[in-house]
Design a protein around this motif. Structure first.
Motif, short mmCIF file in Angstrom:
data_model
loop_
_atom_site.label_atom_id
_atom_site.label_comp_id
_atom_site.label_asym_id
_atom_site.label_seq_id
_atom_site.Cartn_x
_atom_site.Cartn_y
_atom_site.Cartn_z
N SER A 118 -48.59 -14.90 22.36
CA SER A 118 -47.48 -14.46 21.52
C SER A 118 -46.84 -13.19 22.08
N GLY A 119 -45.60 -12.96 21.68
CA GLY A 119 -44.89 -11.76 22.10
C GLY A 119 -43.63 -12.10 22.88
N ILE A 120 -43.13 -11.13 23.64
CA ILE A 120 -41.98 -11.36 24.51
C ILE A 120 -42.46 -12.08 25.76
N ILE A 121 -41.89 -13.24 26.02
CA ILE A 121 -42.30 -14.06 27.15
C ILE A 121 -41.23 -14.00 28.22
N ASP A 122 -41.63 -13.59 29.42
CA ASP A 122 -40.70 -13.64 30.55
C ASP A 122 -41.31 -14.51 31.64
N GLY A 164 -34.14 -24.44 27.96
CA GLY A 164 -34.24 -24.39 26.52
C GLY A 164 -34.00 -25.78 25.96
N ILE A 165 -33.76 -25.89 24.65
CA ILE A 165 -33.56 -27.20 24.02
C ILE A 165 -32.09 -27.59 24.14
N PRO A 166 -31.77 -28.53 25.04
CA PRO A 166 -30.36 -28.84 25.29
C PRO A 166 -29.77 -29.76 24.22
N ILE A 219 -30.49 -15.10 45.94
CA ILE A 219 -31.37 -14.30 45.10
C ILE A 219 -32.33 -15.17 44.30
N ALA A 220 -31.99 -16.44 44.13
CA ALA A 220 -32.82 -17.36 43.34
C ALA A 220 -33.95 -18.01 44.16
N ILE A 221 -34.03 -17.71 45.43
CA ILE A 221 -35.07 -18.32 46.28
C ILE A 221 -36.44 -17.89 45.79
N ASN A 222 -37.31 -18.87 45.55
CA ASN A 222 -38.70 -18.66 45.11
C ASN A 222 -38.79 -17.88 43.80
N GLN A 223 -37.85 -18.15 42.90
CA GLN A 223 -37.83 -17.47 41.61
C GLN A 223 -37.90 -18.49 40.46
N VAL A 224 -38.31 -17.97 39.30
CA VAL A 224 -38.38 -18.75 38.06
C VAL A 224 -37.40 -18.15 37.07
N TYR A 225 -36.69 -19.00 36.33
CA TYR A 225 -35.73 -18.50 35.33
C TYR A 225 -35.89 -19.23 34.01
N ASN A 226 -36.01 -18.47 32.93
CA ASN A 226 -35.94 -19.01 31.58
C ASN A 226 -34.46 -19.15 31.20
N LEU A 227 -34.10 -20.29 30.63
CA LEU A 227 -32.71 -20.53 30.22
C LEU A 227 -32.72 -20.92 28.74
N VAL A 270 -38.73 -16.02 24.01
CA VAL A 270 -38.58 -16.29 25.44
C VAL A 270 -37.33 -15.57 25.93
N SER A 271 -37.52 -14.70 26.90
CA SER A 271 -36.41 -13.89 27.42
C SER A 271 -35.71 -14.57 28.58
N SER A 272 -34.37 -14.58 28.53
CA SER A 272 -33.56 -15.08 29.64
C SER A 272 -32.89 -13.94 30.39
N ASN A 273 -33.38 -12.73 30.22
CA ASN A 273 -32.75 -11.56 30.83
C ASN A 273 -32.68 -11.66 32.35
N LYS A 274 -33.71 -12.22 32.94
CA LYS A 274 -33.74 -12.30 34.41
C LYS A 274 -32.59 -13.15 34.93
N ALA A 275 -32.29 -14.26 34.25
CA ALA A 275 -31.19 -15.12 34.67
C ALA A 275 -29.85 -14.37 34.60
#
Length: 306
Positions: A118-122, A164-166, A219-227, A270-275
């Motif tokens: 639980s908590g802020i998930i990144d 996310g839930i589309p 910049i997205a190479i080898n990265q994970v993004y929450n949307l 779930v944080s999408s800040n990184k995206a």
């Protein structure tokens, strides 16, 4: 703009078709590789099938969306879900390696948050050893690990997009908003399981699709993004909006014990800040506008066909 050659596995599907549209708007040469596709047909559960198509096409980027994406179907046939989602992902990665693909973009899901505390998930939040409690969730976590392994062991770059839930135009039967619209336009009550307080951060399909074009950046190479979507929307609010926009619709509440292991946002954000920071991506469509656009599509494409 660019002239990258992009393959979308599962491009005939709901999300895949929108991703292809977004990539074309970006100026890419986009090819659909799908078991239902006549020109570039491939079965991702068959390595040689995928290898041959990728070898012929020689794409720069592979967007891997083909999967058992219906969690209820995964629960009903776990062996098929494992075959398509885990073996299929491995085959796509191996075929991409053999074809010298620049990068594989994996469609993952916010459901993996069920395997997090639980908590802020990144994107750096670790998976818990007890897992996510659902076959669908486990296949997606396994796919993420496979993508990382192929990068570490074979040098195949990746990007992971956790959807996310589309919702939105072209959505298939079984998704909650599509179910509400099917019932509303056939003069049946909208059925909510539980008290309607369960919530989701629904994400309009066009906003989700745009993230795929943006992740072509280095910049997205080898990265994970929450949307994720803009805000939490309860099922009651979703039903109320459909009832308001369609008109003359009743809502009923029922219990259904078969809904086990599904996504829960209890005490999780779930944080999408990184995206936003890396890609300049953020959801732009509010829920009422998105539902209205979906209703217009439904009237034009579904009702007119019946």
């Amino acid at each position: 703009m660019n002239d990258y050659k992009c393959v979308v596995t599962g491009g005939s599907g709901y999300i895949g078709s929108h991703v292809m549209d977004a990539l074309r708007l970006r100026g890419c040469d986009v090819l659909n590789v799908d078991i239902a596709e006549e020109v570039f047909q491939a079965d991702i559960s068959n390595l040689e099938s995928v290898t041959q198509v990728f070898g012929d096409l020689r794409p720069d980027f592979v967007f891997h969306l083909a999967a058992i994406s219906n969690a209820r179907l995964a629960l009903e046939d776990p062996c098929k879900a494992v075959e398509i989602n885990i073996l299929g992902t491995t085959n796509v990665l191996e075929a991409s390696r053999r074809a010298n693909v620049k990068r594989v973009i994996l469609a993952s899901t916010c459901w993996v948050a069920n395997a997090m505390a639980s908590g802020i998930i990144d994107e750096n939040t670790p998976f818990l050893p007890e897992g996510g409690g659902h076959i669908y969730t486990t296949t997606k976590i396994a796919s993420e690990y496979l993508v990382r392994d192929y990068q570490k062991l074979y040098g195949l770059p990746f990007t992971i997009l956790r959807y996310g839930i589309p919702y939105g135009p072209r959505m298939w039967k079984g998704l909650v908003l599509r179910n509400f619209l099917d019932r509303a336009f056939s003069k049946q009550p909208l059925v909510i399981y539980g008290d309607g307080s369960s919530s989701r951060r629904f994400l309009f399909i066009n906003d989700l699709a745009k993230a795929h074009a943006l992740c072509l950046q280095d910049i997205a190479i080898n990265q994970v993004y929450n949307l994720e979507g803009m805000r939490f929307v309860t099922l009651k609010e979703l039903a109320d909006l459909v009832a308001k926009l369609v008109g003359n619709v009743e809502i009923s509440y029922q219990e259904e014990s078969s809904r086990v292991g599904e996504l829960k946002y209890d005490r999780k954000i779930v944080s999408s800040n990184k995206a936003y920071i890396d890609l300049g991506w953020q959801p732009e469509t509010d829920i009422e506008s998105g539902i209205q656009q979906t209703i217009e599509w439904y009237k034009q494409e579904i009702l007119s066909a019946n």
